[in-house]
Write a protein that holds these residues in place. Structure first.
Motif, PDB file in Angstrom:
ATOM      1  N   SER A   1      -4.108   9.251   4.791  1.00  0.00           N
ATOM      2  CA  SER A   1      -4.613   8.416   3.837  1.00  0.00           C
ATOM      3  C   SER A   1      -3.869   7.265   3.242  1.00  0.00           C
ATOM      4  O   SER A   1      -2.551   7.347   3.266  1.00  0.00           O
ATOM      5  N   LEU A   2      -4.616   6.202   3.009  1.00  0.00           N
ATOM      6  CA  LEU A   2      -3.815   5.020   2.518  1.00  0.00           C
ATOM      7  C   LEU A   2      -4.587   4.609   1.223  1.00  0.00           C
ATOM      8  O   LEU A   2      -5.885   4.641   1.058  1.00  0.00           O
ATOM      9  N   TYR A   3      -3.726   4.296   0.378  1.00  0.00           N
ATOM     10  CA  TYR A   3      -4.119   3.572  -1.043  1.00  0.00           C
ATOM     11  C   TYR A   3      -3.413   2.347  -1.451  1.00  0.00           C
ATOM     12  O   TYR A   3      -2.237   2.311  -0.869  1.00  0.00           O
TER      13      TYR A   3
ATOM     14  N   ALA B   1       0.838  -1.241  -0.016  1.00  0.00           N
ATOM     15  CA  ALA B   1      -0.044   0.071  -0.047  1.00  0.00           C
ATOM     16  C   ALA B   1       1.000   1.263  -0.041  1.00  0.00           C
ATOM     17  O   ALA B   1       2.111   1.251   0.091  1.00  0.00           O
ATOM     18  N   LYS B   2       0.415   2.418  -0.167  1.00  0.00           N
ATOM     19  CA  LYS B   2       0.854   3.703  -0.380  1.00  0.00           C
ATOM     20  C   LYS B   2       0.093   4.412   0.637  1.00  0.00           C
ATOM     21  O   LYS B   2      -1.197   4.612   0.888  1.00  0.00           O
ATOM     22  N   LEU B   3       1.134   5.110   1.575  1.00  0.00           N
ATOM     23  CA  LEU B   3       0.413   6.034   2.754  1.00  0.00           C
ATOM     24  C   LEU B   3       0.682   7.779   2.435  1.00  0.00           C
ATOM     25  O   LEU B   3       1.731   7.803   1.985  1.00  0.00           O
ATOM     26  N   SER B   4      -0.150   8.382   2.421  1.00  0.00           N
ATOM     27  CA  SER B   4       0.399   9.764   2.133  1.00  0.00           C
ATOM     28  C   SER B   4      -0.093  10.778   3.420  1.00  0.00           C
ATOM     29  O   SER B   4      -1.163  10.345   3.970  1.00  0.00           O
ATOM     30  N   ALA B   5       0.772  11.510   3.836  1.00  0.00           N
ATOM     31  CA  ALA B   5       0.518  12.364   5.204  1.00  0.00           C
ATOM     32  C   ALA B   5       0.674  13.821   4.815  1.00  0.00           C
ATOM     33  O   ALA B   5       1.991  14.045   4.310  1.00  0.00           O
ATOM     34  N   ARG B   6       0.144  14.716   5.418  1.00  0.00           N
ATOM     35  CA  ARG B   6       0.337  16.192   5.181  1.00  0.00           C
ATOM     36  C   ARG B   6       1.492  16.461   6.238  1.00  0.00           C
ATOM     37  O   ARG B   6       1.492  15.834   7.173  1.00  0.00           O
TER      38      ARG B   6
ATOM     39  N   THR C   1       7.077  24.785  22.093  1.00  0.00           N
ATOM     40  CA  THR C   1       7.786  25.901  22.410  1.00  0.00           C
ATOM     41  C   THR C   1       9.250  25.479  21.999  1.00  0.00           C
ATOM     42  O   THR C   1      10.199  26.346  21.604  1.00  0.00           O
ATOM     43  N   GLU C   2       9.438  24.364  21.996  1.00  0.00           N
ATOM     44  CA  GLU C   2      10.790  23.610  21.670  1.00  0.00           C
ATOM     45  C   GLU C   2      10.995  23.774  20.097  1.00  0.00           C
ATOM     46  O   GLU C   2      10.405  23.530  19.298  1.00  0.00           O
ATOM     47  N   VAL C   3      12.495  24.086  19.667  1.00  0.00           N
ATOM     48  CA  VAL C   3      12.690  23.982  18.519  1.00  0.00           C
ATOM     49  C   VAL C   3      13.845  23.162  18.431  1.00  0.00           C
ATOM     50  O   VAL C   3      15.092  23.138  19.155  1.00  0.00           O
ATOM     51  N   HIS C   4      13.634  21.879  17.517  1.00  0.00           N
ATOM     52  CA  HIS C   4      14.699  20.901  17.457  1.00  0.00           C
ATOM     53  C   HIS C   4      15.871  21.237  16.652  1.00  0.00           C
ATOM     54  O   HIS C   4      15.728  22.020  15.798  1.00  0.00           O
ATOM     55  N   ALA C   5      17.137  20.797  16.890  1.00  0.00           N
ATOM     56  CA  ALA C   5      18.243  21.159  16.418  1.00  0.00           C
ATOM     57  C   ALA C   5      18.602  20.462  15.396  1.00  0.00           C
ATOM     58  O   ALA C   5      18.050  19.249  14.986  1.00  0.00           O
ATOM     59  N   ASP C   6      19.238  21.152  14.200  1.00  0.00           N
ATOM     60  CA  ASP C   6      19.817  20.127  12.870  1.00  0.00           C
ATOM     61  C   ASP C   6      20.653  19.009  13.386  1.00  0.00           C
ATOM     62  O   ASP C   6      21.569  19.151  14.624  1.00  0.00           O
ATOM     63  N   GLY C   7      20.428  18.030  12.973  1.00  0.00           N
ATOM     64  CA  GLY C   7      21.210  16.735  13.623  1.00  0.00           C
ATOM     65  C   GLY C   7      20.563  15.823  14.871  1.00  0.00           C
ATOM     66  O   GLY C   7      21.174  14.936  15.030  1.00  0.00           O
ATOM     67  N   GLU C   8      19.370  16.418  15.189  1.00  0.00           N
ATOM     68  CA  GLU C   8      18.808  15.732  16.089  1.00  0.00           C
ATOM     69  C   GLU C   8      18.195  14.549  15.781  1.00  0.00           C
ATOM     70  O   GLU C   8      17.730  14.346  14.677  1.00  0.00           O
ATOM     71  N   LYS C   9      18.336  13.553  16.813  1.00  0.00           N
ATOM     72  CA  LYS C   9      17.754  12.126  16.479  1.00  0.00           C
ATOM     73  C   LYS C   9      16.319  12.130  16.815  1.00  0.00           C
ATOM     74  O   LYS C   9      16.050  12.736  17.978  1.00  0.00           O
ATOM     75  N   VAL C  10      15.370  11.879  16.186  1.00  0.00           N
ATOM     76  CA  VAL C  10      14.152  12.105  16.356  1.00  0.00           C
ATOM     77  C   VAL C  10      12.998  10.664  15.929  1.00  0.00           C
ATOM     78  O   VAL C  10      13.815   9.948  15.399  1.00  0.00           O
ATOM     79  N   HIS C  11      11.992  10.613  16.470  1.00  0.00           N
ATOM     80  CA  HIS C  11      11.046   9.647  16.214  1.00  0.00           C
ATOM     81  C   HIS C  11       9.780  10.214  15.560  1.00  0.00           C
ATOM     82  O   HIS C  11       9.229  11.139  16.024  1.00  0.00           O
ATOM     83  N   ILE C  12       9.094   9.477  14.479  1.00  0.00           N
ATOM     84  CA  ILE C  12       8.047  10.231  13.785  1.00  0.00           C
ATOM     85  C   ILE C  12       6.763   9.123  13.942  1.00  0.00           C
ATOM     86  O   ILE C  12       6.835   8.294  13.762  1.00  0.00           O
ATOM     87  N   SER C  13       5.631   9.870  14.270  1.00  0.00           N
ATOM     88  CA  SER C  13       4.552   9.173  14.067  1.00  0.00           C
ATOM     89  C   SER C  13       3.176   9.796  13.598  1.00  0.00           C
ATOM     90  O   SER C  13       3.510  11.132  13.107  1.00  0.00           O
ATOM     91  N   PHE C  14       2.012   9.196  13.736  1.00  0.00           N
ATOM     92  CA  PHE C  14       1.029  10.053  13.067  1.00  0.00           C
ATOM     93  C   PHE C  14      -0.410   9.349  13.722  1.00  0.00           C
ATOM     94  O   PHE C  14      -0.641   8.546  14.240  1.00  0.00           O
ATOM     95  N   ASP C  15      -1.337  10.386  13.415  1.00  0.00           N
ATOM     96  CA  ASP C  15      -2.621  10.001  13.884  1.00  0.00           C
ATOM     97  C   ASP C  15      -3.321   8.994  12.710  1.00  0.00           C
ATOM     98  O   ASP C  15      -3.576   9.705  11.528  1.00  0.00           O
ATOM     99  N   PRO C  16      -3.661   7.834  12.996  1.00  0.00           N
ATOM    100  CA  PRO C  16      -4.142   6.894  11.923  1.00  0.00           C
ATOM    101  C   PRO C  16      -5.574   7.365  11.366  1.00  0.00           C
ATOM    102  O   PRO C  16      -5.790   6.958  10.207  1.00  0.00           O
ATOM    103  N   ASN C  17      -6.096   8.219  12.052  1.00  0.00           N
ATOM    104  CA  ASN C  17      -7.373   8.564  11.679  1.00  0.00           C
ATOM    105  C   ASN C  17      -7.237   9.824  10.408  1.00  0.00           C
ATOM    106  O   ASN C  17      -8.424  10.080   9.859  1.00  0.00           O
ATOM    107  N   ARG C  18      -6.131  10.401  10.503  1.00  0.00           N
ATOM    108  CA  ARG C  18      -5.958  11.398   9.628  1.00  0.00           C
ATOM    109  C   ARG C  18      -5.286  11.319   8.292  1.00  0.00           C
ATOM    110  O   ARG C  18      -5.495  12.270   7.542  1.00  0.00           O
TER     111      ARG C  18
END
Lengths: 354, 571
Positions: free
Chosen positions: A342-344, A271-276, A323-340
Motif C-alpha cells: 500500500s502507498l499513501y 509518499a509512504k509505503l506500507s508492506a506486511r 528450505t534455506e535459512v539465512h544466517a545472521d549477518g548475511e547480506k541480502v536484497h529486499i523487494s516486493f510485489d508492487p500489486n500487494r
C-alpha cells in the motif's frame, strides 16, 4: 425482528472534548459488525449511544426506518452483552434469562419454552436453577448471551464480551458467538480492541481512532488493503518506508529500489509505503540490507533486517516456499510485489495504491 | 492439609512467644476488656438471678409485675420498629438521590450536608428544638398556627426526633452499598425492556434488601438504646432506657434496675446477632462486585422532581431544627417574649451556672479519653487483622459486643460492679465516683466504632509490607509504630476525633455515674431541659455544637495538610 442500523453524522461531546466527530455507519440486516480501535477511540461511546445510555449530541440513529434518537433505552428493543456480563446476582440462571421476556409481558408458557430453548442453545440447560455465584466465568458469559438473544432483539450489542475470559476460553466463546449469530441472524454490533478477535468474528469491521472512522470493510479488505497508515499499523504488523513518486509514476525508495506501483490517481511527490512482513521477500535486486536476527517459528521464519540507513524491517519467509535459512549477518536484497503493498501520500496520508 | 495448619499454628505461637511486648499487650488487653466490659455485664446477671445467696427468679418475677415496666417494653419495641423503618426509608431516599440522580451542585451539596448534620450533633438537640418549635408554646404551633394544645411529648415526638437523629446512619450505610451496585446490571435490565420503576423494583431493591434489613436493625438497636431523646421528649411515654434510669434515681431499686437492664441487653444482643451474623453476610454475598464504570445519572424529570421535593422537605425540616437551637438560646423569655434577641443566657451560663467548670470538666475528660480510645482501638484492630494467637476471638468479640450494649445498661452494670468494689468485696472501690471511671466509660462507649474503622483500614494494607520490616530486624512494637501506624494515620485521626465527639456528647451511661464533683455539659443540658429552662439548655447546646463541629473541622484541615492516605491512593 432483526433490523438494519443506520447512523448519520453521530456526534458525542463531553464538555469541550469531542468523543465522536461525525461518525456514519450503514449496517445491514443480520450483519455481524465490529467497532475496533484502541482505548479512547470512541467505540464504546458509540455503542452506548446506540443502546440509549449515552445522550446523542448530534446526528441521526435509525433502526430500520425508525429514528430512535428520542426513544428511551428500554423501548429500543435491544439485547446487550456487557464486558462483566452484568448477570443479576439475586436471580437464578433461568430467571436471569426470563427477565426481558417478563418485561415484555410474554405469556408464561412461552417464557418457559423460550428460556429452555435458549439455555439449550448455549448448552447450559443443566444449570437453569443455579445462582450466578455458582457459575464459572465462561458459564456466566453463556447466561449473558442467552439472556440477550432470547428476547429476539432487533439489534444485539456486545461490549468487549470476551475480555474477562482466559485465552483458551476466549477462542472457544468466539466461535460460539459467531455460530449463534449466524443461526439466529440477529444484526449484531460488537466492540473490541483486540484486532485478532475482530478479524475472526466479523462480517465487517469499522476501525476507529480519536472519534473518527478510519476504514470500514471486510476483515480481508482491512488486512490486505488498509486505507491509511493507522489501519495498516493497528491491524497486524506493517513495515513503513518513506519513498518518492516521480512524474512518470515510478516509486523510488531510498534511491535503492525503483519500482512502478499501480496508482489510483496521478501523483508525484513524497509518499509512504506500507508492506506486511509476508509481502516483502529476498531477491537478487532491491534494497540492500543485513540480517540482524532470525526467529524460527515452524511454519515461517521471521527475520529482522537492517537497511543501509539503519532502518529495521521485519520479513517473514514461509517454510513451505523455501528450505534455506539465512544466517545472521548475511547480506541480502529486499523487494516486493508492487500489486500487494500500500502507498499513501506523505502529508495527508491518502491512499494511492489500487 | 490439617498437619500443615497445625504446623503453621504452632509456628505462629512460637513467633508470638518470642515477642514479649506482644504477649504483654495481649494479656493487658484481655484483662481490661474483661474488667470493664464483661465483668459489669456479668454482675448484672449475677445480681438479678442470685438473691440471698441462691439462684432465684424472684427479681424478674417482681419487675414483670410492674405494669409501667411491661408498658416500657412494648413502647420501646414499637418506637424502635417504626424509627427503624422510617430511618431506613429516608436514608435510602437521600442515598439514592446522591448516587443515582443528577442534581444541581447546590441542591446536591445541601442534601449531603443535611444528611450528615445529625451525625456529629449532641443528643437532645433535636428534642429541644422539637419542643420549642412544635410544643404547647411552640414557635410554629402556637405563634404561627395558633394551635394552643399541641403536644409533642410522647410516641410521635420520640419517633420524629429519633428518625431525624438516626437516618444519617442508614444514609451512610446504604450509600456505600448503592455505590457498589454495578451500573451495568441496571443497564442490562433497561435494554431488556424494563422502565425506571421496574428496574428499581426488580434489580436495585432486591439487591439492597439485605442492606436495608441491616440498616433497619442498626437503627432499631440505636433507638431502643437511646436515652437522651425519650428522656426529654418522652413525657409520660417511658421507654426501657428511661424506666431503668428512673428505677435507680427515683425508686432506688438497684437489683430491679439490674434485672431490667438484663432484659434490655437481651433484646439488643439478639438484634445485634441477627444483624452481624445473618444480614451482613447476606449483604456481602449479593454485592460483591465493584462498579465497572461510572453510573449514568438519571435526568428524567419524572424521577428528579418528586425526589427533589421529598428531599427538600426533609432538608428544610432538619435545617429548621438546627437553626432553632442557637436562636432559642437568644430569646429573652421563652414562650412569652421573643424579641429583641439577647445574649444574656450565654452570659449566665458562665456567670451563674458554672459554665466554665462544666466545659472544662467535659473537655478534659473527653480529651483524656479520646487518644486512649484511638490507640486502644488501633491496637485491637491490628491484633485482630494482622496477628494469630489464642484469645484473638475473645478480644474481637468483646470489643464488638460493646457496640450492642446500651449506655444505660453499661451504667447500671458499673454501679453494680464498682460501687461496692469488685464482686462487692471492696477491691477497687476507690475507682467509683472518680473522673477515672467516667473516662473508662467514655472509652468503652467509643471503642467499638474506632475498632471497626481501624479493622477496615488495616485490611487494606498488604501483610508483606510489615513482614519486610520484621525481616529487617524491627520488633512488633517498632513495626506497629513505624510502619503500621503511619499507614493508617488518617483512620487513627478520625478515630481520635470521633472518640472525642462521642465522649463530650455522651449522656446515657454517664448520667448514672457522675458525681457532684464533676459537672458535664450534657448532664447540664438535660437538667435545664427537664426544668423547662429551654433557653439555658439551648445556650449550653449551642456551645457544645460549636465545640464538636470545631473538632471535626480541625480534623479535616489537619488531614488535608498532613494526611498521607489520599496521596497514596492517587498513586
Amino acid at each position: 425482528m432483526s433490523n438494519k442500523v443506520l447512523i448519520k453524522d453521530a456526534v458525542k461531546k463531553y464538555g469541550n472534548f469531542t468523543a465522536l466527530n461525525g461518525v456514519s455507519l450503514d449496517i445491514a440486516e443480520g450483519e455481524f459488525f465490529t467497532l475496533l480501535g484502541p482505548s479512547g477511540c470512541g467505540k464504546t461511546t458509540l455503542l452506548r449511544m446506540i443502546a440509549g445510555f449515552n445522550s446523542i449530541e448530534g446526528g441521526e440513529f435509525y433502526f430500520g426506518d425508525k429514528l430512535i434518537n428520542k426513544v428511551p433505552a428500554h423501548k429500543r428493543d435491544i439485547g446487550m452483552v456487557f464486558q462483566n456480563y452484568a448477570i443479576f446476582p439475586h436471580l437464578t440462571v433461568e430467571d436471569n434469562v426470563a427477565y426481558g421476556l417478563k418485561a415484555r409481558k410474554v405469556p408464561k408458557a412461552d417464557i418457559d419454552r423460550r428460556v429452555k430453548d435458549s439455555l439449550e442453545l448455549v448448552q447450559i440447560a443443566h444449570l437453569a436453577k443455579r445462582k450466578p455465584n455458582e457459575l464459572s466465568g465462561g458459564q456466566q458469559q453463556r447466561v449473558a448471551l442467552a439472556r440477550a438473544f432470547v428476547i429476539e432483539p432487533s439489534v444485539l450489542l456486545m461490549d468487549e464480551p470476551l475480555s474477562n475470559l482466559d485465552a483458551k476460553l476466549r477462542v472457544q466463546m468466539r466461535s460460539v458467538i459467531k455460530k449463534l449469530q449466524r443461526r439466529l441472524g440477529i444484526t449484531t454490533i460488537y466492540v473490541t480492541h483486540d484486532q485478532e478477535e475482530a478479524l475472526a468474528i466479523s462480517d465487517r469491521i469499522a476501525v476507529m481512532k480519536d472519534g473518527h472512522i478510519m476504514q470500514v470493510g471486510t476483515p480481508n479488505e482491512i488486512y490486505a488493503k488498509p486505507q491509511n497508515p493507522f489501519v495498516a499499523g493497528f491491524i497486524g504488523v506493517s513495515n513503513f518506508l518513506d519513498c518518492e513518486i516521480d512524474s512518470a509514476g515510478i516509486t523510488s525508495i531510498k534511491d535503492e529500489l525503483k519500482i512502478k506501483v499501480p496508482l489510483r490517481r496521478a501523483y508525484s511527490g513524497k509518499a509512504k509505503l506500507s508492506a506486511r512482513p509476508e509481502q516483502l521477500f529476498f531477491s537478487r535486486e532491491g534494497m540492500p540490507g543485513e540480517i540482524l536476527f532470525s526467529t524460527f517459528l515452524g511454519d515461517f521464519i521471521e527475520y529482522e533486517v537492517k537497511l543501509n540507513d539503519g532502518q529495521e524491517l521485519i520479513i517473514n519467509e514461509y517454510t513451505k516456499d523455501t528450505t534455506e535459512v539465512h544466517a545472521d549477518g548475511e547480506k541480502v536484497h529486499i523487494s516486493f510485489d508492487p500489486n500487494r503493498i500500500s502507498l499513501y501520500t506523505a502529508d495527508t496520508e491518502e491512499v494511492l495504491s489500487c | 492439609m490439617a498437619a500443615k495448619t497445625k504446623q503453621s499454628a504452632s509456628l505462629d505461637r512460637k513467633k508470638l512467644m518470642a515477642d514479649p511486648i506482644m504477649v504483654t499487650t495481649i494479656v493487658v488487653l484481655i484483662t481490661l476488656l474483661t474488667l470493664f466490659i464483661l465483668y459489669p455485664l456479668a454482675i448484672l446477671l449475677v445480681d438479678s438471678f442470685v438473691g440471698d445467696g441462691s439462684f432465684s427468679l424472684s427479681v424478674f418475677q417482681r419487675i414483670f409485675q410492674i405494669s409501667s415496666f411491661k408498658r416500657a417494653i412494648t413502647n420501646t419495641l414499637k418506637v424502635g420498629f417504626v424509627v427503624g423503618i422510617l430511618s431506613s426509608l429516608i436514608g435510602l431516599l437521600f442515598a439514592y438521590v446522591e448516587v443515582y440522580v443528577r442534581m444541581p451542585k447546590f441542591t446536591g451539596g445541601l442534601f449531603k450536608v443535611v444528611s450528615m448534620l445529625p451525625v456529629v450533633s449532641p443528643p437532645f438537640v433535636l428534642s429541644l428544638s422539637m419542643i420549642m418549635l412544635f410544643g404547647k408554646a411552640g414557635i410554629i404551633t402556637r405563634f404561627l398556627l395558633h394551635i394552643y394544645d399541641n403536644s409533642v411529648y410522647g410516641y410521635w415526638g420520640i419517633v420524629i426526633v429519633q428518625t431525624l437523629t438516626f437516618f444519617p446512619v442508614c444514609y451512610m450505610m446504604l450509600k456505600g452499598l448503592l455505590k457498589n451496585i454495578d451500573p451495568s446490571l441496571e443497564e442490562a435490565a433497561r435494554d431488556m425492556g424494563a422502565g425506571r420503576l421496574k428496574v428499581f423494583t426488580s434489580v436495585t431493591l432486591p439487591l439492597m434488601l439485605p442492606g436495608l434489613g441491616n440498616a433497619f436493625l442498626v437503627t432499631f438497636i440505636e433507638s431502643i438504646a437511646d436515652f437522651a431523646n425519650p428522656m426529654i421528649i418522652g413525657g409520660s411515654y417511658d421507654t426501657l432506657a428511661t424506666t431503668i434510669y428512673l428505677q435507680i434515681t427515683g425508686a432506688y431499686d438497684k437489683p430491679g434496675a439490674a434485672a431490667m437492664a438484663v432484659v434490655l441487653l437481651c433484646i439488643t444482643l439478639l438484634m445485634f446477632a441477627v444483624q452481624k451474623y445473618y444480614l451482613e453476610a447476606k449483604t456481602a454475598a449479593t454485592l460483591t462486585g465493584k462498579a465497572s464504570r461510572a453510573r449514568m445519572m438519571i435526568e428524567d424529570k419524572s424521577v428528579r422532581v418528586p425526589l427533589t421535593v421529598l428531599c427538600t422537605l426533609v432538608a428544610v425540616f432538619v435545617i429548621m431544627m438546627y437553626i432553632c437551637v442557637p436562636i432559642g438560646a437568644c430569646f429573652p423569655t421563652w414562650g412569652y417574649k421573643f424579641f429583641p434577641l439577647t445574649g444574656k443566657w450565654f452570659t449566665q451560663v458562665f456567670t451563674r451556672y458554672k459554665g466554665f467548670k462544666a466545659f472544662k470538666d467535659s473537655f478534659m475528660l473527653s480529651l483524656i479519653a479520646a487518644p486512649i480510645t484511638a490507640l486502644l482501638s488501633m491496637i485491637i484492630s491490628y491484633l485482630v487483622v494482622k496477628r494469630n494467637f489464642k484469645g484473638k476471638g475473645f478480644i474481637e468479640a468483646v470489643s464488638m459486643l460493646a457496640m450492642a450494649v446500651p449506655g444505660t445498661v453499661l451504667g447500671v452494670g458499673y454501679i453494680r460492679g464498682f460501687s461496692g468494689g469488685l464482686f462487692h468485696t471492696g477491691i477497687l472501690q476507690g475507682l467509683y465516683g472518680t473522673g477515672a471511671i467516667l473516662i473508662i466509660v467514655f472509652i468503652v462507649r467509643s471503642l467499638p466504632t474506632g475498632t471497626r474503622s481501624g479493622i477496615s483500614a488495616l485490611r487494606q494494607i498488604d501483610k508483606s509490607i510489615e513482614e519486610s520490616a520484621y525481616d529487617m530486624g524491627a520488633d512488633s512494637f517498632k513495626v506497629f509504630m513505624t510502619v503500621t501506624l503511619p499507614l493508617i494515620k488518617d483512620s487513627f485521626l478520625s478515630g481520635l476525633v470521633t472518640a472525642f465527639v462521642r465522649s463530650i456528647t455522651a449522656i446515657s451511661a454517664i448520667i448514672l455515674l457522675v458525681t457532684p464533683s464533676y459537672l458535664l455539659i450534657t448532664v447540664q443540658i438535660n437538667e435545664f431541659a427537664e426544668k423547662g429552662a429551654y433557653s439555658l439548655a439551648c445556650a449550653f447546646a449551642t456551645i457544645l455544637i460549636l465545640i464538636t463541629y470545631g473538632a471535626v473541622l480541625l480534623m479535616n484541615l489537619f488531614m488535608k495538610y498532613f494526611g498521607t492516605s489520599r496521596k497514596m491512593k492517587e498513586d
